[in-house]
Design an enzyme around this catalytic site. Structure first.
Site, PDB file in Angstrom:
ATOM      1  N   ASP A 476      13.463  -0.402  -3.440  1.00 19.27           N
ATOM      2  CA  ASP A 476      14.086   0.819  -3.935  1.00 19.27           C
ATOM      3  C   ASP A 476      13.067   1.942  -4.091  1.00 19.27           C
ATOM      4  O   ASP A 476      13.422   3.125  -4.047  1.00 19.27           O
ATOM      5  CB  ASP A 476      14.756   0.565  -5.287  1.00 19.27           C
ATOM      6  N   GLU A 545      20.747  -1.325   3.165  1.00 22.45           N
ATOM      7  CA  GLU A 545      21.641  -2.193   2.396  1.00 22.45           C
ATOM      8  C   GLU A 545      22.889  -1.408   2.026  1.00 22.45           C
ATOM      9  O   GLU A 545      22.820  -0.402   1.332  1.00 22.45           O
ATOM     10  CB  GLU A 545      20.953  -2.753   1.156  1.00 22.45           C
TER      11      GLU A 545
END
Length: 904
Positions: A476, A545
């Protein structure tokens, strides 16, 4: 440094055959005081160059052991009442194997396991026998979660400060401590906290195990050898692109003299028919890197090399490297390593997106996020079944966010041609320095060496696998300058051959630069037309994702994982906290998903109705996701370069983020993906109503005919048009056959579109059926959140509920092969006398009790048939999975009564 006998030397290397997560040995029910677990000592080979994995352990909580470490780690210690554990096992995995707790995959059983039991260290103890002590002996291991004190024969040889981190690799020279006959190694394993340790966590994927996976989850090896050890062996390949006509190989290995005297070693080896050899003078305890290049070994310059390709693009040949170190003509150590020859590039395109190419051919990476078993139990067959499913779905990539699987996993990926994207995980200690207010402690000075050793070990382990095409050093968030340097220094030292990506999100790091990835969601429900917008999670760039969130499994699986009361709540109460979704407050309920399901298809009338609507919805959404990215792969502006479905599978019984469920059953999400990723595929575009042919094959195709027919829900035809003489280039190119008008007279609010693609001989090569509405889904882009974009009005698909019931006949027969597999052939036919099609006709292979036979591989499924039409489907499976039962097939559908017919 830790304190140890002066005669015990510790070496840390980065070349090691690692293994994760073995199947568990069974044993006595934990919690009872009984005899010592029946664990046979591991017999260690005396052969130079051999590696012997410890076969298992006796384990026990330190809260129940009062004896000193010296006693616990000595041969003959009576481990009475201890629990048996497998060679690779977490604490909880061993206790589950011993029957201490009820099935943690069912209902809320896992909540009943006391966490306090795992907040103290646990002992792992294993015995091994050595017949010959003249050889050197090393203890070689990785996969300790989270850290450990290590003892051999009553002596401490390492402390937790030195053996910390799930991925760090350790090699301890225990020659001076090993005796002829029985020996003991013991690990005192520390509790794990992913927010405080550089190990493994579960983020928001599933309810985390109470022991946080503490244990030893990779093989502990006993290595034997002579005075000179070979370590860090690998091959650097340079393939000439685009010709692929030649390849240069450079072989490297470390020769290390572990004796107290100078020696001259002969390092010899071979790659295929090419042999090479060199003498190496080594002072006492000196190590040298030995290198063989085409300049000194002409045979390492290959002409017409066997090139490794991803699945669907070519074959997957592998080469073998064999090395031997000899001293005075006596073998001292040996190495065997497989590798592949291929070239990977991943530059940023003009839009800043990462564009992968393999061997000079650009490709769209289509993949899924991988999850291991929640308790990190390794089962090769189960893993291989899932990788075969990936190929069946037309995927070419698996992303591993942390939870980096063992060598066997990457061996299988090499063999099947599945690309892998390993990397570190988000939302815990790994990104504690850079994720602001997110979870995970900031690093201390002690964490940097652990991180560097972790990166070095994984780089050394993965670099020769042709399936590995990148390493994501962030998820992230991208690492800061100091952490990035830590990683990059380790990668450079390991001769890492592949692109290094700063993050899975749209972040940059000081040296690696822009990631070229995006992580813009969605992670919860959005309508199918969302995927066609070239913004947020839509089909542009590389989305690392993303998915429409919930993936409700089949009714068979739901009944295996939830109580009747929980199943009642599932369809009745959208706002209820769902234990089998996620521990996250954002993803804890099915509220968004259920509102869309009711808004588009109508409120469910019961559990069966809820599940059938869920399968229909998941099919259309997953299909649209992959179709949009497939269509956009060769766009001139903002092309799609990669998409990773979040997730490919779940590590437990889940209600979200899975194309296949824990038990390998297949529903709407699975077959939607399979349909979208056909090699040659006709599809409808939700954004501009175009009918498009996408060719994922390498060769161009011509002479195609695309036909589209629109029907009301009662089967009345309202539109029919064909486009002939279509040609489509290869490698993911697409061609627009025709565009549907914005309105068609007499079309019902809910309608059906049947697309059929035929080749030049008139043979059907692709068929696709859509359920659509004249009232489209409307997205509220202005209020997009990180996990979804709200829908302000839903497509009206309620007309499907009024479709007439139609009869479907089915016949089936089975042929058993000589390879242990059987094939059942099923022909289904719409025998209705009217016009109404049988929508979404599903065929399940079941045993005599009606239980699904899994895993299976269908040629096609969930098909729609108009009156008089038939489809012949085949399913392949292991004959043994019938467990002696005669095969049967269960037929059901949206508007078809369920029936089961024999398939003998």
């Amino acid at each position: 440094m830790f304190h140890r006998p002066a005669s015990v030397r510790r070496f840390v290397t980065t070349a090691v055959a690692l293994g994760l997560l073995s199947t568990l040995s069974t044993g006595a029910r934990a919690g009872t005081r009984g005899p010592e677990p029946h664990l046979r000592p591991t017999t260690v080979s005396s052969t130079a160059g051999s590696t012997t994995a410890l076969t298992g352990y006796a384990i026990q909580s330190t809260a129940k052991v009062n004896d000193a470490a010296a006693a616990v780690s000595s041969p003959g210690y009576p481990a009475s009442g201890w629990y048996p554990a497998g060679a690779r096992s977490t604490v909880l995995a061993a206790l589950l194997a011993g029957g201490k707790y009820a099935d943690p995959f069912y209902s809320t059983n896992q909540q009943k396991i006391p966490k306090a039991d795992f907040q103290v260290p646990w002992w792992y103890r294993s015995d091994f026998t050595v017949a010959d002590t003249s050889a050197r002996t090393y203890l070689d291991f990785s996969g300790v979660i989270s850290a450990a004190d290590v003892f051999v024969n009553g002596r401490q040889i390492a402390k937790t400060a030195d053996v910390a981190g799930a991925y760090t690799h350790h090699e301890l020279d225990v020659t001076s401590l090993v005796r002829e006959g029985a020996n003991t190694v013991a690990f005192r394993i520390q509790p794990n906290n992913p927010n405080k340790n550089l190990t493994m966590g579960w983020i928001d994927w599933l309810e985390p195990p109470p022991d946080q996976n503490m244990g030893i989850v990779r093989d502990v090896l006993v290595r034997r050898g002579g005075p000179v050890a070979l370590r860090d062996a690998h091959v650097i390949t340079r393939l000439d692109v685009p010709s692929l006509a030649t390849a240069d190989l450079t072989v490297k290995a470390q020769a290390r003299n572990d004796s107290d005297a100078a020696v001259t070693a002969t390092v010899s080896g071979s790659v295929g028919a090419t042999s090479f050899s060199r003498s190496v003078a080594l002072a006492a305890h000196e190590a040298k890197t030995v290198t063989f290049t085409p300049a000194d070994v002409p045979g390492l310059h290959l002409t017409s090399p066997q090139v490794w390709w991803p699945a669907g693009m070519g074959a997957q040949p592998l080469y073998a490297l064999d090395l031997t170190a000899s001293v005075s003509e006596t073998v001292s150590d040996t190495v065997h390593e497989n590798f592949g020859i291929r070239d990977v590039k991943a530059p940023l395109n003009s839009d800043g997106a990462r564009q992968y190419s393999v061997n000079g051919r650009r490709l769209l990476l289509k993949g899924g996020g991988w999850s291991p078993d929640e308790f990190l139990r390794w089962d090769r067959t189960y893993v291989e079944d899932r990788l075969r499913y990936a190929l069946d779905l037309g995927l070419n990539t698996i992303r591993l966010e942390g939870h980096l699987e063992p060598d066997e996993f990457f061996d299988l990926a090499d063999r099947y041609g599945i690309l892998t994207l390993p990397g570190w995980e988000c939302c815990n200690k790994w990104e504690g320095n850079v994720n602001g207010s997110g979870s995970g402690d900031e690093w201390t000075a002690a964490d940097y060496p652990i991180a560097k050793a972790s990166m070095a070990a994984e780089a050394a382990r993965l670099r020769d696998h042709p399936s590995v095409v990148s390493f994501l050093i962030g998820s992230d968030f991208a690492p800061d300058a100091m952490i990035e340097k830590t990683y990059l220094d380790a990668l450079k030292a390991a001769d890492w051959p592949n692109p290094v990506v700063a993050a899975a999100s749209d972040k940059s790091s000081p040296v690696s630069g822009s990631s070229g990835m995006k992580m813009t969601g969605p992670y919860d429900w959005i309508p199918p037309n969302y995927w066609y917008a070239k913004r947020e999670g839509g089909a542009t760039g590389f989305n690392s994702e993303t998915s429409g969130g919930p993936d409700i499994p089949t009714l068979d699986t739901l009944r295996r994982m939830m109580t009747p009361a929980e199943l009642d709540t599932l369809w009745k109460n959208p706002g209820a906290k769902q234990y089998h979704r996620s521990p996250s407050s954002v993803f804890g309920t099915l509220k968004i998903y259920d509102a869309a399901l009711a808004g588009r298809y109508g409120a469910p009338t019961g559990l069966t109705d809820y599940v059938r609507k869920a399968q229909l919805a998941q099919y259309e959404n997953v299909r649209a996701q992959f179709e949009a990215y497939g269509r956009g792969a060769t766009d001139a502006s903002k092309p799609a370069t990669g998409v990773v479905y979040w997730m490919f599978n779940s590590g437990w019984t889940s209600l979200h983020w899975q194309l296949l469920d824990r038990y390998l059953d297949q529903g709407g999400a699975y077959f939607g993906a399979k349909k979208a990723n056909e090699p040659l595929h006709v599809q409808y575009s939700y954004d501009n109503r175009s009918v498009v042919v996408v060719n994922h094959r390498h060769a161009a195709v011509s002479g195609l005919t695309a036909r589209v027919t629109l029907f009301t829900t009662d089967g009345t035809q309202k539109y029919d048009k064909s486009a002939t003489g279509l040609s489509v280039a290869g490698d993911g190119a697409h061609s627009t056959a025709l565009t549907l008008p914005s309105s068609v007279s007499g079309l019902s609010t809910t309608y059906l579109a049947r697309l059929v693609l035929t080749d030049s001989a008139g043979k059907e090569v692709s068929r696709n059926v859509y359920w659509l509405s004249t009232r489209p889904d409307t997205l509220d882009w202005a209020h997009t959140d990180w996990y979804y974009t709200p829908t302000t009005s839903y497509a009206d698909l309620k007309g499907l509920g009024s479709m007439a019931r139609v009869p479907v006949s089915a016949t089936a027969s089975t042929t058993a092969g000589t390879d242990g597999a059987s094939t059942t052939t099923v022909t289904v036919r719409n025998t209705g006398s009217g016009r109404t099609p049988s929508l979404f006709t599903d065929v399940h292979l079941v045993d005599s009790k009606g239980k699904p036979v899994l895993p299976v591989q269908w040629s096609d499924n969930e098909v729609s048939l108009w009156p008089g039409e038939s489809a012949t489907l085949t399913v392949r499976y292991r004959t043994a999975d019938l467990h002696g039962s005669a095969p049967r097939v269960r037929i059901s559908g949206w508007n078809t009564a369920e029936q089961t017919v024999p398939a003998t």
